[in-house]
Write an enzyme that holds these catalytic residues in place. Structure first.
Site: not given
Ligand code: ARG
Length: 462
Positions: A277, A283, A290
């Site tokens: 991130s 993260k 996805e």
């Protein structure tokens, strides 16, 4: 007035028309198929006495030069040439002169584009089958190490019954096998040569369609020219096959997203196939699965777009059909990269067996086993067994434990027909291995499934 079709026109096309009408920016991808199609057509014309040997030789050497120019980047692709067919023919004629002007005898761009695009799609069917095969091989490899790795099998995304991880992964191999079969059958059905259909009605020239079909690797010659020049079923089929395959990919992708969350913690995607991130330093995001999930949207869009283009078109060729290519190219590219990256992500992920096992101890996964035990060993009708098991589950909940850890004395209090051999049936390992019916999750059954897929992949001739 440099258009090939400018004979009956008295003024030049507007540049706005050129921009709107041209397909050359994207159909140039078909240059190999186009050149091979022209060479096959020219040899046939020569064999039939429509071209002489010298003209054929010139066409062959001119086309070799065109091919070099395209591949070394020196070929000039101009919007005003409209499409690759005209650009290539024009360049050929510039190189060899009059012989180039004879190439289009007994041919139209309508059958030409149908040949090029069909052959491209048929080739891609084969390449996607290969990629699916190597994805399935990776799944078989991972499965071999995980025939005893317990995890909760789910329905409604709720813990249901213990299964093993190989069983779960091999469910996807069943889907991917069906996908391969769909690509194979589309490839066979559509291996039909359009060359020689000309504009729509065939040609008065004495051509040999069998010869060009064979030369270009088609299994047969199309039956009705009017149909053939406007048939895009082969394109719709690959779009549908890709959409179905991507729907399958999106399902395993969704599982990877869930499994890599803290809540599940069943797998960890490798650093190579994870992202960070820009603001939250801690993260590790599952962008790969996805995106795989997300890309299913665009391939479905491509399918609906072409179905809509084709709907209600009168026979035969209509320019609407030029809209067939970009979506197909896009879906094919999406399929190719998706298969590759899914394979790599699976190959490199860490399987967290302990977390999977821990999850099996939540949700009373052996409840069905207790009910089955009551039927098989205590002669209790299933409906009643279901009720007694419900009581045992409620008791476990009250004690804050999983049913697999309940004490025998507690079970006896619920129903004194229960004997102490019950404890073995409550163990989740036992539960998984008890499901020995054909296609079930028991380790032995899963090993059979592994052999089944290994044999299938071995025999798959790609
Ligand atoms: N660029 C055209 C296409 O992709 C080629 C065929 C054009 N034929 C015609 N009669 N305008 O469909």
């Amino acid at each position: 007035m440099d258009k090939m079709w400018s004979g009956r026109f008295s003024s030049s096309a507007s540049s706005l028309l050129d921009d709107f009408n041209a397909s050359i920016m994207y159909d140039r991808k078909l240059y190999r198929e186009d050149i091979e199609g022209s060479l096959a057509h020219a040899s046939m014309l020569c064999k039939q006495g429509i071209l002489n040997d010298n003209e054929l030789k010139q066409i062959e050497s001119g086309m070799a030069q065109v091919l070099c120019e395209i591949e070394d980047g020196s070929f000039e692709w101009k919007i005003s040439d409209e499409d690759l067919h005209m650009a290539i023919e024009k360049r050929l004629t510039a190189i060899i002169g009059d012989a180039g002007k004879k190439l289009h005898t007994a041919r139209s761009r309508n059958d030409q584009v149908a040949v090029d695009f069909r052959r491209y799609v048929l080739r891609k069917n084969g390449e996607i089958i290969k990629a699916l095969k190597s994805l399935m091989e990776v799944i078989v490899d991972i499965s071999k190490d995980n025939t005893e790795t317990l995890l909760p099998g789910m329905t409604h995304l709720q813990h249901a019954q213990p299964i093993n991880f190989a069983f779960h992964l091999l469910a996807y191999n069943s889907m991917f096998k069906r996908d391969i079969e769909r690509f194979e059958s589309s490839r066979e059905r559509n291996s039909v040569s359009p060359l020689g259909c000309a504009a729509l009605a065939g040609t008065p020239h004495n051509i040999d369609r069998e010869m060009t079909a064979q030369e270009l690797g088609f299994s047969s010659v199309s039956v009705n020219c009017l149909d053939t020049v406007s048939d895009r079923d082969f394109a719709l089929e690959i779009l549908f096959n890709i959409s179905t395959m991507m729907m399958h990919i999106s399902r395993i992708a969704e599982e990877l997203v869930l499994w890599s969350s803290y809540e599940f913690g069943f797998v960890e995607l490798s650093d190579e196939y994870s992202t960070g991130s820009s603001i939250m330093p801690q993260k590790k995001n599952p962008d790969v699965p996805e995106l795989l999930r997300g890309k299913t949207g665009r391939v479905n869009g491509n399918l609906i777009a072409l179905l809509t283009v084709m709907k209600g078109l009168p026979l035969a060729y209509n320019k609407d059909t030029q809209e067939d290519k970009e979506g197909v190219f896009d879906s094919i590219e999406t399929a190719e990269i998706s298969l590759e990256i899914l394979k790599e992500a699976l190959k490199t992920m860490t399987i967290k067996k302990d977390n999977m096992y821990r999850a099996c101890k939540i949700g009373h996964l052996s409840a069905t086993d207790l009910a089955d035990y009551l039927v098989q060993h205590c002669d209790i009708p299933f409906r009643e067994a279901h009720f007694i098991t419900g009581k045992a589950v409620a008791k476990s909940e009250e004690l804050g434990i999983d049913l697999s850890d309940i004490a025998f004395s507690e079970l006896q209090k619920i129903d004194n027909r229960i004997k102490d051999n019950v404890m073995k049936f409550l163990a989740i390992e036992h539960s998984m291995n008890a499901r020995t019916s054909q296609g079930g999750t028991a380790t032995l059954r899963v090993m059979e499934q592994i052999i089944y897929f290994e044999n299938y992949l071995k025999e798959l001739g790609v």
